[in-house]
Design a protein around this motif. Structure first.
Motif, PDB file in Angstrom:
ATOM      1  N   THR A  96     -43.577   8.731  14.974  1.00 32.01           N
ATOM      2  CA  THR A  96     -43.134   7.965  13.681  1.00 32.01           C
ATOM      3  C   THR A  96     -44.276   6.915  13.359  1.00 32.01           C
ATOM      4  O   THR A  96     -45.188   6.600  12.573  1.00 32.01           O
ATOM      5  CB  THR A  96     -42.367   8.468  12.528  1.00 32.01           C
ATOM      6  OG1 THR A  96     -41.368   7.099  12.902  1.00 32.01           O
ATOM      7  CG2 THR A  96     -41.418  10.019  12.847  1.00 32.01           C
ATOM      8  N   THR A 102     -47.547   6.633  12.162  1.00 29.91           N
ATOM      9  CA  THR A 102     -47.689   6.578  11.053  1.00 29.91           C
ATOM     10  C   THR A 102     -49.235   5.612  10.768  1.00 29.91           C
ATOM     11  O   THR A 102     -49.972   5.032   9.768  1.00 29.91           O
ATOM     12  CB  THR A 102     -47.189   5.665  10.210  1.00 29.91           C
ATOM     13  OG1 THR A 102     -46.365   4.854  10.434  1.00 29.91           O
ATOM     14  CG2 THR A 102     -46.028   7.468   9.735  1.00 29.91           C
ATOM     15  N   HIS A 119     -47.142   4.707   3.564  1.00 25.90           N
ATOM     16  CA  HIS A 119     -46.482   5.750   3.585  1.00 25.90           C
ATOM     17  C   HIS A 119     -44.868   4.795   3.456  1.00 25.90           C
ATOM     18  O   HIS A 119     -44.609   4.388   3.294  1.00 25.90           O
ATOM     19  CB  HIS A 119     -46.164   5.776   5.158  1.00 25.90           C
ATOM     20  CG  HIS A 119     -46.797   6.152   5.898  1.00 25.90           C
ATOM     21  ND1 HIS A 119     -48.215   5.843   6.291  1.00 25.90           N
ATOM     22  CD2 HIS A 119     -46.892   7.916   6.077  1.00 25.90           C
ATOM     23  CE1 HIS A 119     -49.330   7.374   6.937  1.00 25.90           C
ATOM     24  NE2 HIS A 119     -48.448   7.796   6.754  1.00 25.90           N
ATOM     25  N   TRP A 121     -40.904   5.806   3.109  1.00 17.26           N
ATOM     26  CA  TRP A 121     -39.465   6.508   3.596  1.00 17.26           C
ATOM     27  C   TRP A 121     -39.232   6.929   2.896  1.00 17.26           C
ATOM     28  O   TRP A 121     -38.352   6.203   1.804  1.00 17.26           O
ATOM     29  CB  TRP A 121     -39.455   5.855   4.592  1.00 17.26           C
ATOM     30  CG  TRP A 121     -40.177   5.337   6.311  1.00 17.26           C
ATOM     31  CD1 TRP A 121     -41.081   4.913   6.275  1.00 17.26           C
ATOM     32  CD2 TRP A 121     -40.354   6.639   6.802  1.00 17.26           C
ATOM     33  NE1 TRP A 121     -41.770   5.061   7.609  1.00 17.26           N
ATOM     34  CE2 TRP A 121     -41.132   6.667   7.721  1.00 17.26           C
ATOM     35  CE3 TRP A 121     -39.556   8.259   7.168  1.00 17.26           C
ATOM     36  CZ2 TRP A 121     -41.699   7.356   8.791  1.00 17.26           C
ATOM     37  CZ3 TRP A 121     -40.068   8.248   8.460  1.00 17.26           C
ATOM     38  CH2 TRP A 121     -41.058   8.228   9.194  1.00 17.26           C
ATOM     39  N   ASP A 175     -35.152  11.653   7.350  1.00 17.47           N
ATOM     40  CA  ASP A 175     -36.069  11.050   7.365  1.00 17.47           C
ATOM     41  C   ASP A 175     -37.473  11.889   6.861  1.00 17.47           C
ATOM     42  O   ASP A 175     -38.055  12.735   8.174  1.00 17.47           O
ATOM     43  CB  ASP A 175     -35.795   9.522   8.263  1.00 17.47           C
ATOM     44  CG  ASP A 175     -35.278   8.856   8.582  1.00 17.47           C
ATOM     45  OD1 ASP A 175     -34.229   8.495   7.443  1.00 17.47           O
ATOM     46  OD2 ASP A 175     -34.546   8.540   9.319  1.00 17.47           O
ATOM     47  N   TYR A 176     -37.987  11.358   6.243  1.00 18.15           N
ATOM     48  CA  TYR A 176     -39.047  11.771   5.383  1.00 18.15           C
ATOM     49  C   TYR A 176     -40.474  11.083   4.967  1.00 18.15           C
ATOM     50  O   TYR A 176     -39.628   9.712   3.870  1.00 18.15           O
ATOM     51  CB  TYR A 176     -39.561  12.627   4.832  1.00 18.15           C
ATOM     52  CG  TYR A 176     -40.140  13.963   4.491  1.00 18.15           C
ATOM     53  CD1 TYR A 176     -40.339  14.929   5.164  1.00 18.15           C
ATOM     54  CD2 TYR A 176     -41.386  13.981   4.029  1.00 18.15           C
ATOM     55  CE1 TYR A 176     -41.427  15.654   5.246  1.00 18.15           C
ATOM     56  CE2 TYR A 176     -42.195  14.307   3.940  1.00 18.15           C
ATOM     57  CZ  TYR A 176     -42.290  15.389   5.162  1.00 18.15           C
ATOM     58  OH  TYR A 176     -43.377  16.258   4.119  1.00 18.15           O
ATOM     59  N   ALA A 177     -41.280  10.534   5.646  1.00 18.20           N
ATOM     60  CA  ALA A 177     -42.270   9.689   5.237  1.00 18.20           C
ATOM     61  C   ALA A 177     -43.354  10.671   4.146  1.00 18.20           C
ATOM     62  O   ALA A 177     -43.786  11.319   4.981  1.00 18.20           O
ATOM     63  CB  ALA A 177     -43.454   9.311   6.275  1.00 18.20           C
ATOM     64  N   ARG A 207     -43.368  13.503   9.536  1.00 14.41           N
ATOM     65  CA  ARG A 207     -41.418  13.609   9.392  1.00 14.41           C
ATOM     66  C   ARG A 207     -41.166  13.883  11.229  1.00 14.41           C
ATOM     67  O   ARG A 207     -41.902  14.150  11.891  1.00 14.41           O
ATOM     68  CB  ARG A 207     -40.928  14.918   9.197  1.00 14.41           C
ATOM     69  CG  ARG A 207     -41.227  16.233   9.588  1.00 14.41           C
ATOM     70  CD  ARG A 207     -40.687  17.218   9.259  1.00 14.41           C
ATOM     71  NE  ARG A 207     -41.938  18.809   9.667  1.00 14.41           N
ATOM     72  CZ  ARG A 207     -40.978  19.323  11.149  1.00 14.41           C
ATOM     73  NH1 ARG A 207     -39.767  18.847  11.563  1.00 14.41           N
ATOM     74  NH2 ARG A 207     -41.533  20.888  11.857  1.00 14.41           N
TER      75      ARG A 207
END
Length: 270
Positions: free
Chosen positions: A18, A22, A33, A35, A43-45, A58
């Protein structure tokens, strides 16, 4: 923001790095991004362009070949049932919700291509069609006879053949007065191991032209998969990002006629 069924309402990158991913897209498109976590605590951006959401990132334990587009539906549960009835597969038992944006699931269409369906939640918006954001989806499959009826029945797409249907099988999917997807049949000599694919096309950022964007991407670690080519939507280059995920840049200011055969039908999955 109201997103019509069948229109792209999200696009997502699953990546095994990630930080690297990113950083690359921030460099190329100017994204920032944020988070967060999805409803299961994963976790997800959320990628933001001028403060507006344009994509998601992700973590995944492996590299992926393509970005995943999500097509809007009014009722996720009902559409999932419809996917099954039309011969597709729902790949997730429960939706994954990105708070304030979308509830989403992955499905396989009858041609074997994986795509997302999603229902916007809490007034969630998605910015597309502007510089630095998603502007077009190219869908490449070896099973158009399975794919076309499935998407037509699921979303009510109008489907227009813009090739000759034989040597060049290129169909445009439209809904609500908008063209949303270009479906291309794989070349007959494509190796059987090559999966169908979705190529997300992102417009060059504001203030940069096609060559500048291409050079920026390559300097940041992207690999050009083949020579740039013209299209009615703009000059296109298909690239692989530093982790190997394919995407395209497109400059709408350089739109031109072409022969409807898409070089995005890349016969390799390296």
């Amino acid at each position: 923001m109201i997103i019509q069924p069948g229109h792209p309402c999200w696009v997502e990158l699953a990546t095994n790095d990630t930080e690297r991913s990113t950083r690359f897209y921030e460099t190329v498109f100017g994204w920032k991004h944020h988070w967060t976590r999805d409803d299961a605590g994963r976790d997800y951006a959320v990628a933001l362009l001028d403060g507006e959401p344009v994509a998601g990132v992700r973590p995944l334990d492996r590299a992926t070949l393509d970005w995943t587009p999500y097509l809007a539906v009014a009722d996720l549960a009902r559409t999932s049932d419809r996917v099954r009835a039309l011969g597709g597969k729902v790949l997730e038992s429960d939706p994954r919700t990105v708070p304030g944006l979308v509830a989403k699931v992955l499905v396989d269409d009858p041609s074997g291509a994986t795509v997302g369906i999603a229902q916007p939640v809490d007034g969630g918006g998605f910015t597309a069609g502007v510089p630095g954001a998603l502007v077009w989806l190219e869908f490449v499959t070896r099973g158009p006879r399975q794919a076309d009826p499935f998407y037509r029945a699921l979303f009510g797409y109008r489907q227009q053949q813009v090739g000759d249907g034989k040597a060049v099988d290129h169909v445009v999917y439209s809904t609500g007065g908008d063209t949303v997807i270009g479906r291309v049949r794989m070349a007959p000599d494509t190796p059987a191991t090559v999966p169908p694919r979705w190529i997300a096309h992102f417009a060059v950022p504001a203030g940069l032209d096609f060559t500048e964007t291409l050079n920026r991407a390559r300097t940041a670690g992207a690999r050009l998969r083949f020579q740039p080519y013209p299209s009615p939507l703009g000059q296109v280059a298909v690239l692989a990002d530093p982790t190997g995920t394919r995407f395209a840049i497109i400059d709408p200011d350089l739109a031109s006629d072409w022969d409807t055969a898409s070089p995005a039908d890349d016969p390799y999955d390296d």
